[in-house]
Structure formats: structure tokens, C-alpha cells
Enzyme design. Structure first.
Site, PDB file in Angstrom:
ATOM      1  N   TRP A 102       0.823  -1.209   0.000  1.00  0.00           N
ATOM      2  CA  TRP A 102       0.000   0.000   0.000  1.00  0.00           C
ATOM      3  C   TRP A 102       0.854   1.256   0.000  1.00  0.00           C
ATOM      4  CZ3 TRP A 102      -4.277  -1.330  -1.876  1.00  0.00           C
ATOM      5  CH2 TRP A 102      -4.844  -2.557  -1.562  1.00  0.00           C
ATOM      6  N   ASP A 145      -1.108   7.290   6.187  1.00  0.00           N
ATOM      7  CA  ASP A 145      -2.199   6.365   5.912  1.00  0.00           C
ATOM      8  C   ASP A 145      -2.356   5.507   7.159  1.00  0.00           C
ATOM      9  OD1 ASP A 145      -3.900   4.339   5.154  1.00  0.00           O
ATOM     10  OD2 ASP A 145      -2.754   3.718   3.389  1.00  0.00           O
ATOM     11  N   LYS A 201     -11.718  -0.929   8.916  1.00  0.00           N
ATOM     12  CA  LYS A 201     -10.932  -1.752   9.842  1.00  0.00           C
ATOM     13  C   LYS A 201     -11.389  -1.479  11.285  1.00  0.00           C
ATOM     14  CE  LYS A 201      -7.997  -2.455   6.317  1.00  0.00           C
ATOM     15  NZ  LYS A 201      -7.838  -3.688   5.565  1.00  0.00           N
TER      16      LYS A 201
END
Length: 355
Positions: free
Chosen positions: A100, A167, A191
Site C-alpha cells: 500500500w 495512511d 478496519k
């Protein structure tokens, strides 16, 4: 009963699911579903206001920051960050700690120059690089605070000489952070905050509006701030469930109490991984994630039988990502300690059967 260790969309508190289910049928007794009320209604404006208020309260967001609930996930933020912060011909610095982080860095190349200050790619991202320098002439420095695939996490986030962008999709609200250390924080909801469909952005107002570049309205943070997260129709249900989850977190004692619980859950599971002769962790000890516990079996032939045992015991979402293999136990805020105990019991039972 199922024990949901899925990496995302992840487990939500049971009481939140019950409230959300009722709201789908009848929201707050108004005779309409949350799915069909106007986003301009007083009822939804109260939801959005409360969600923003809870974010500010739980994370102790200082003055001079704006809180947004957007769409497009973290992947859209990969592009929006450089679109708004990286001048043409300028440079952005990235710490590459996984897939990511790599994808975020690739998007920055469309808008300016890129400097990867450090990477752990050569070791399949099983540790967090620590020996690096953030260039003082960078427009910003981007980090990924937790890496779901590899089970690593930045345990100590060092201050940056330039605006730091993070992030935090997979560990937001799981531990105390100092928002003032960051220029911008973004996180997909799915999440620790709510269902897939909304993305939290916390941005320091003074870092915006410094570029000559023309930015389309839907990608311009300033436009979205002026619109109060409602420049276009927002993801009403995802924001509502996020508000409920944040309220649940507050009732549990807030982020500090949640961090204590998360630390204890992770410690128990890692202790069993290190003790059990059939299993071993894959991440460097000092960088082990408190959210995504990745481990493998010493004997590859044991992988499928252990997954079968987990399935028999109602343990779901435990299979590791293909990049790492083995197993990944995602132990987000809503996962109860009792589920950790069920997994540990399964590991011990499996070891006993395969001496």
C-alpha cells in the site's frame, strides 16, 4: 459463534450492528430508513456533526484542523494527497513499508518527483526501516502506519521536518497519536471505524491552497471542507455506522483504554506464537503489528489441517495474504479477548495433536 479475524472489512461491535440494523428499518423512530433519508435533512446533519465531534474528541484533534468524511477509500487519497500538496517540479518523500505504501508512492509520480527515503522490500517488508533522513526540501513525507499484509507497524513515529502524511487505515483509533505531529491523516473506515464506503481525512488547514495547480472540485480538500463533507451526496449509512462505532469506543473509555486492551490481546497471541513449536512469527519482533498478527507453520504440510481446525471452531478470516502465506489474525478494536483465547486454544490443541 464466529470469531472474525478478517483483515477488512473487519469486525464491528455487535451492539453497533444491532443499532444499525434497526436504523435500516426505522431510523430513530421517524418511520424512515437511514438508507432513504435526505443527506440534507436535520436528522443526518446531526449524525455527521456527531461523527466529526467524536473524531475530534477521541483523537484530541487541535484547532486548525478539518475533519472530513469522504469516499473513494485510501486508494483515492493516494492521488488526492499529491494533487493537493505536491507542486509541479516539487518532491515528495515516501517510506516504503509494503504494497500500500508502494501504491501510494506510484500515484505521487503523476504530480511531481518522488524520493523513497527507505524500503524493506528486499526482505518482503518484514520490518520497518529506521535509518533514513527526510529531505528538508520535500513538500511532505508519507508513511503507512500499519501494514496489514506483512504484520508490521511503526511503533514510534518520529517527528518530520516537513508536513507528515499518514495512511492510518488499519490502526486508526487503536492507539494514542499526537495529531499535531501530522499535516494530514487519512484512513479507510473498514478496519476500526465502520463499514467500507467512507474515508476519514484529518488535515491541517494551513498546508492547503499553496499550489497554482487547478484541482477539480471533487479532489480539492478546500472545496470539500467548505462543503462540510457534503459537496456531493455523502455515504450516509457508512458515516452513520462509523458514528455508532466511535460512540461505542468512547463508552469503552476512549482510545487510551482501547490501546491497553489491544496491547494485551496482541501480547497474548504473540506469546503463544513464540512458545508454540509449530508456529513462528514473520515480522521483526520490534515492528510487530498490534492489529495484524502474521505467522506461519514450521511445516508447510500443517497449514491446511490447521485452517480446517480453525474453521471447525468458528475461526474465520485467518488465512494469510498470498504475499506472505500462512496465517493472519487481524485483531481490530471490536475483536473480543475471548476470540483471542479461542485461537490460542486451537493452536495449542493442534500442537498437541501433531507432536
Amino acid at each position: 459463534m464466529k470469531h472474525n479475524f478478517g483483515a477488512g472489512p473487519g469486525i464491528l461491535p455487535h451492539e453497533v450492528l444491532k443499532q444499525a440494523a434497526q436504523a435500516v428499518v426505522d431510523f430513530n423512530g421517524i418511520g424512515l430508513s437511514i438508507l432513504e433519508i435526505s443527506h440534507r435533512s436535520a436528522e443526518f446533519e446531526a449524525v455527521l456533526d456527531e461523527a466529526v465531534k467524536l473524531v475530534k474528541e477521541l483523537l484530541e484533534v487541535p484547532e486548525g484542523y478539518s475533519v472530513l468524511f469522504l469516499q473513494g477509500g485510501a486508494s483515492q487519497q493516494f492521488a488526492m494527497v499529491p494533487y493537493n500538496l505536491l507542486p509541479e517540479g516539487g518532491k515528495a518523500a515516501y517510506l516504503e513499508t509494503g504494497v500500500w505504501a508502494n501504491k501510494a508512492a506510484k500515484e505521487a509520480k503523476y504530480f511531481g518527483n518522488l524520493e523513497v527515503v527507505a524500503t524493506s522490500k528486499e526482505s518482503n517488508f518484514n520490518y520497518i526501516p529506521k535509518d533514513y533522513t527526510v529531505p528538508a526540501d520535500a513538500a511532505y513525507f508519507h508513511i503507512t502506519s500499519n501494514n496489514t499484509i506483512y504484520g508490521t507497524q511503526l511503533q514510534n513515529i518520529k517527528p518530520s521536518p516537513v508536513p507528515m502524511v499518514a495512511d492510518m487505515s488499519s490502526d486508526i483509533f487503536s492507539r494514542k497519536i499526537n495529531v499535531a505531529d501530522f499535516g494530514l491523516i487519512y484512513a479507510g473506515a473498514q478496519k476500526n471505524m465502520g463499514p467500507a464506503g467512507t474515508t476519514l481525512v484529518i488535515v491541517k488547514d494551513e498546508i492547503l491552497g499553496k499550489l497554482d495547480r487547478k484541482i477539480p472540485a471533487m479532489f480539492n480538500y478546500q472545496t470539500l471542507i467548505e462543503g462540510g463533507s457534503m459537496y456531493n451526496t455523502p455515504p450516509v449509512f457508512a458515516i452513520y455506522v462509523s458514528m455508532l462505532t466511535l460512540g461505542w469506543l468512547k463508552a469503552k473509555g476512549g482510545v487510551a483504554a482501547m490501546q491497553k486492551e489491544n496491547d494485551a490481546k496482541a501480547a497474548q497471541l504473540y506469546r503463544e506464537i513464540d512458545r508454540n513449536p509449530l508456529f513462528k512469527g514473520v515480522a521483526a519482533m520490534e515492528d510487530r503489528s498490534k492489529m495484524n498478527v502474521c505467522f506461519v507453520v514450521e511445516n508447510p504440510e500443517h497449514e491446511k489441517p490447521f485452517l480446517k481446525l480453525c474453521d471447525d471452531k468458528g475461526i474465520v478470516g485467518i488465512k494469510g495474504h498470498r504475499s506472505v502465506g500462512g496465517f493472519r489474525a487481524s485483531i481490530y478494536n471490536a475483536l473480543p479477548t475471548t476470540s483471542i483465547h479461542v485461537l490460542i486454544d486451537a493452536m495449542q490443541e493442534f500442537a498437541e495433536k501433531n507432536k
